[in-house]
Enzyme design. Structure first.
Site, PDB file in Angstrom:
ATOM      1  N   THR A 255     -21.786 -24.880 -44.501  1.00 13.20           N
ATOM      2  CA  THR A 255     -22.819 -25.874 -44.197  1.00 13.20           C
ATOM      3  C   THR A 255     -22.447 -26.605 -42.920  1.00 13.20           C
ATOM      4  O   THR A 255     -21.264 -26.693 -42.562  1.00 13.20           O
ATOM      5  CB  THR A 255     -22.970 -26.890 -45.343  1.00 13.20           C
ATOM      6  N   LYS A 258     -21.543 -31.181 -44.011  1.00 12.53           N
ATOM      7  CA  LYS A 258     -20.421 -31.913 -44.624  1.00 12.53           C
ATOM      8  C   LYS A 258     -19.313 -32.104 -43.578  1.00 12.53           C
ATOM      9  O   LYS A 258     -19.372 -33.059 -42.811  1.00 12.53           O
ATOM     10  CB  LYS A 258     -19.968 -31.187 -45.885  1.00 12.53           C
TER      11      LYS A 258
HETATM   12  N1  PMP Z   1     -22.504 -24.974 -51.818  1.00 13.34           N
HETATM   13  C1  PMP Z   1     -21.791 -25.944 -52.409  1.00 13.34           C
HETATM   14  C2  PMP Z   1     -20.530 -25.588 -53.101  1.00 13.34           C
HETATM   15  C3  PMP Z   1     -22.249 -27.277 -52.372  1.00 13.34           C
HETATM   16  O1  PMP Z   1     -21.552 -28.240 -52.984  1.00 13.34           O
HETATM   17  C4  PMP Z   1     -23.454 -27.578 -51.700  1.00 13.34           C
HETATM   18  C5  PMP Z   1     -24.036 -28.987 -51.593  1.00 13.34           C
HETATM   19  N2  PMP Z   1     -23.432 -29.988 -52.201  1.00 13.34           N
HETATM   20  C6  PMP Z   1     -24.155 -26.535 -51.102  1.00 13.34           C
HETATM   21  C7  PMP Z   1     -23.662 -25.246 -51.167  1.00 13.34           C
HETATM   22  C8  PMP Z   1     -25.433 -26.799 -50.373  1.00 13.34           C
HETATM   23  O2  PMP Z   1     -25.166 -27.241 -49.074  1.00 13.34           O
HETATM   24  P1  PMP Z   1     -26.234 -28.156 -48.290  1.00 13.34           P
HETATM   25  O3  PMP Z   1     -25.979 -29.562 -48.711  1.00 13.34           O
HETATM   26  O4  PMP Z   1     -25.966 -27.889 -46.848  1.00 13.34           O
HETATM   27  O5  PMP Z   1     -27.578 -27.678 -48.721  1.00 13.34           O
END
Ligand code: PMP
Length: 420
Positions: A255, A258
Site C-alpha cells: 500500500t 501506511k
Molecule cells: N492488507 C492488509 C494486511 C491491511 O491491513 C490493509 C488495510 N488495513 C490492506 C491490505 C488494505 O490496504 P489499504 O488501506 O491501502 O486499502
C-alpha cells in the site's frame, strides 16, 4: 381512488434488526472525527461540540507509521501536481487516466521490490481483492492456500473466485501448510497467500520457509507487505527485502497509505503477470485512476523513504524506547518482532472504556481493537509509536495507562509506601 400505498421494503426492517443485534454484541462502529495537524503531527484536533476550536489530542493509532504524509516535500509534490495536472485523473487508466506520474510510480515500485513490473490500484484493499480474484479464476482447478489470519481484502478476493478451492492453513504454521500442500492433487495450480507483518498481533511470517514449500509443491506465492513497506529492508522494500528473499516471491502487494503515508495500492511481479492483470482485473480496469496529486505525493514519498534509512532507524528507536518505558512503569504489553505494540485488555467493554477515558480525560487517542477484528477475549489497544512521538508524549500516555489499567484491575494497585 385511494392513494397508492407503497409497502415498506423488507430490507429496511432487516437493517433495523441487524443494527440492534450489532449494538447488542458491542460491534456497532462509531468514529471519532479527528483533524490531523500536518504541522504538528501526531497532534490532532478532536471536533468537540460547544468548543470554537477542537481539542488537542495525541494519536497513537495512525498507520502513517513514518509520518510521511506530513513531510513537506511529499505535500509540495502533491500540490505541484494538482496545479499542473488538476485534482482528478479524469478517467480510468484505459480512458485518458494514465499520466507519466502513474507509469513512473509503477516503475519505482517494481524497482523497490526488484521485480520486472508494478501495477497501481486505487487502494491496497482493491489490489488484493482484484488480483487474487482474477488470478484464481484464470485457469480451472486453482487451489488457494490461505493463512488463517489473512486480511479481509485477501479473503474477499479468494472467496470471490468462484470455481477455485480454498484451503486455510493455521496461522504462520509451515508444518500445517506442508501437510495441506502434500494432500492436494499434484497437478492442480496452487497459490499460497500470506502476509509479512500481521498487523493485529504484530508477528512476522517466515517468507523463506513459505517460498521453499512453494517451490517443493510448485505453488505461486502472493505476499501482502502492507504493514511492512517503507519500514523494513534496506530501502523499505518490506520484510522480503530485509530477509533477502524478494526474488523468491512471485507477487508482492503493498500500500502507499501506511509506511508511505499517502494513498493507493499496488502489486509488483513478473512482466507477464502484471501485463495479464492489467488486461483482465476488473478492479483495475473499470475504475478511475488514482488522482495525479496522490500519485505525485506517493512517488515523492517512496523515493524519500528508499533513500533515507534514518527514517526506519528512527521508528525502531522510538518503538524500543516506548517498550522500555512501558516495562519500567509495569504496564503490560505484548512483545512483538515488529513495530506494533499491543496492550492486552481481554474484554470489549473494558477496552472501549479505557480508550474513551484516555481520550476524554487525558487527550490520547488509541483505537480499541475488538471482535471480530480479533478473537473474543483478546481485545487490545494497538499502539504504533512513530518518529514524531516524543519522550514526553510517551510518558504522558504511560502515566494515563497506569491509572486506567489499575482502575480496571488489569494492573495491580500500587503498594502503599512503607513507613520505617
Ligand atoms: N492488507 C492488509 C494486511 C491491511 O491491513 C490493509 C488495510 N488495513 C490492506 C491490505 C488494505 O490496504 P489499504 O488501506 O491501502 O486499502
Amino acid at each position: 381512488m385511494g392513494a397508492i400505498k407503497n409497502a415498506r421494503h423488507p430490507f429496511y426492517d432487516h437493517c433495523h434488526q441487524a443494527l440492534d443485534q450489532i449494538k447488542h454484541q458491542g460491534r456497532y462502529r462509531t468514529f471519532t472525527p479527528l483533524a490531523r495537524q500536518a504541522e504538528r503531527f501526531p497532534l490532532y484536533e478532536e471536533a468537540v461540540r460547544d468548543l470554537p476550536q477542537g481539542r488537542e489530542v495525541i494519536v497513537w493509532s495512525t498507520n502513517d507509521y513514518l509520518g510521511m504524509g506530513v513531510v513537506p516535500e511529499v505535500q509540495d509534490a502533491a500540490i505541484a501536481a494538482i496545479r499542473e495536472h488538476g485534482a482528478g485523473a479524469g478517467g480510468t487508466r484505459n480512458i485518458a487516466g494514465t499520466s507519466p506520474l502513474h507509469t513512473q510510480l509503477e516503475a519505482e515500485l517494481a524497482s523497490l521490490h526488484g521485480k520486472e513490473a508494478g501495477l497501481l490500484f486505487i487502494s491496497g484493499y482493491v489490489s488484493n481483492q482484484a488480483s487474487l480474484q482474477t488470478i484464481l479464476t484464470s485457469m480451472p482447478g486453482w487451489i488457494c492456500f490461505s493463512d488463517r489470519l489473512n486480511h479481509a481484502s485477501m479473503i474477499a478476493g479468494i472467496k470471490g473466485a468462484r470455481g477455485s478451492q480454498t484451503v486455510i492453513y493455521e496461522h504462520n504454521d509451515l508444518k500445517d501448510l506442508e501437510e495441506k500442500l502434500a494432500a492436494a492433487p499434484k497437478d492442480a495450480p496452487k497459490l499460497i497467500a500470506f502476509e509479512s507483518v500481521y498487523s493485529m498481533d504484530g508477528d512476522i511470517s517466515d517468507i523463506a520457509g513459505t517460498c521453499a514449500l512453494a517451490r517443493k509443491y510448485n505453488a505461486l506465492t502472493y505476499l501482502d507487505e502492507v504493514h511492512a513497506v517503507g519500514l523494513y529492508g534496506q530501502e523499505g522494500g518490506g520484510v522480503s527485502q530485509r530477509d533477502g528473499v524478494a526474488d523468491q516471491v512471485d507477487i508482492i502487494e503493498g500500500t502507499l497509505a501506511k509506511g508511505f503515508g499517502v494513498h493507493g495500492g499496488y502489486i509488483t511481479a513478473s512482466a507477464e503477470i502484471v501485463d495479464f492483470l492489467r488486461s483482465t482485473a476488473s478492479g483495475f480496469i473499470f475504475t478511475t485512476a488514482l488522482p495525479p496529486p496522490v500519485v505525485a505525493g506517493a512517488l515523492a514519498s517512496v523515493r524519500k523513504v528508499r533513500a533515507e534509512n534514518w527514517r526506519r532507524e528512527s521508528i525502531f528507536e522510538r518503538v524500543n524506547t516506548f517498550r522500555h518505558r512501558l516495562r519500567a512503569a509495569g504496564v503490560p504489553f505484548t512483545m512483538t518482532p515488529s513495530h506494533i505494540v499491543p496492550i492486552p485488555i481481554g474484554d470489549a467493554e473494558r477496552c472501549k472504556r479505557i480508550c474513551r477515558r484516555l481520550l476524554t480525560e487525558y487527550g490520547h487517542y488509541a483505537t480499541p481493537i475488538n471482535y471480530p477484528t480479533v478473537p473474543q477475549g483478546t481485545e487490545r489497544l494497538r499502539l504504533t509509536p512513530g518518529p514524531f512521538h516524543t519522550d514526553e508524549m510517551m510518558d504522558d500516555l504511560i502515566n494515563a495507562l497506569g491509572v486506567l489499567l489499575r482502575e480496571e484491575g488489569i494492573m495491580p494497585a500500587r503498594q502503599a509506601a512503607c513507613s520505617a
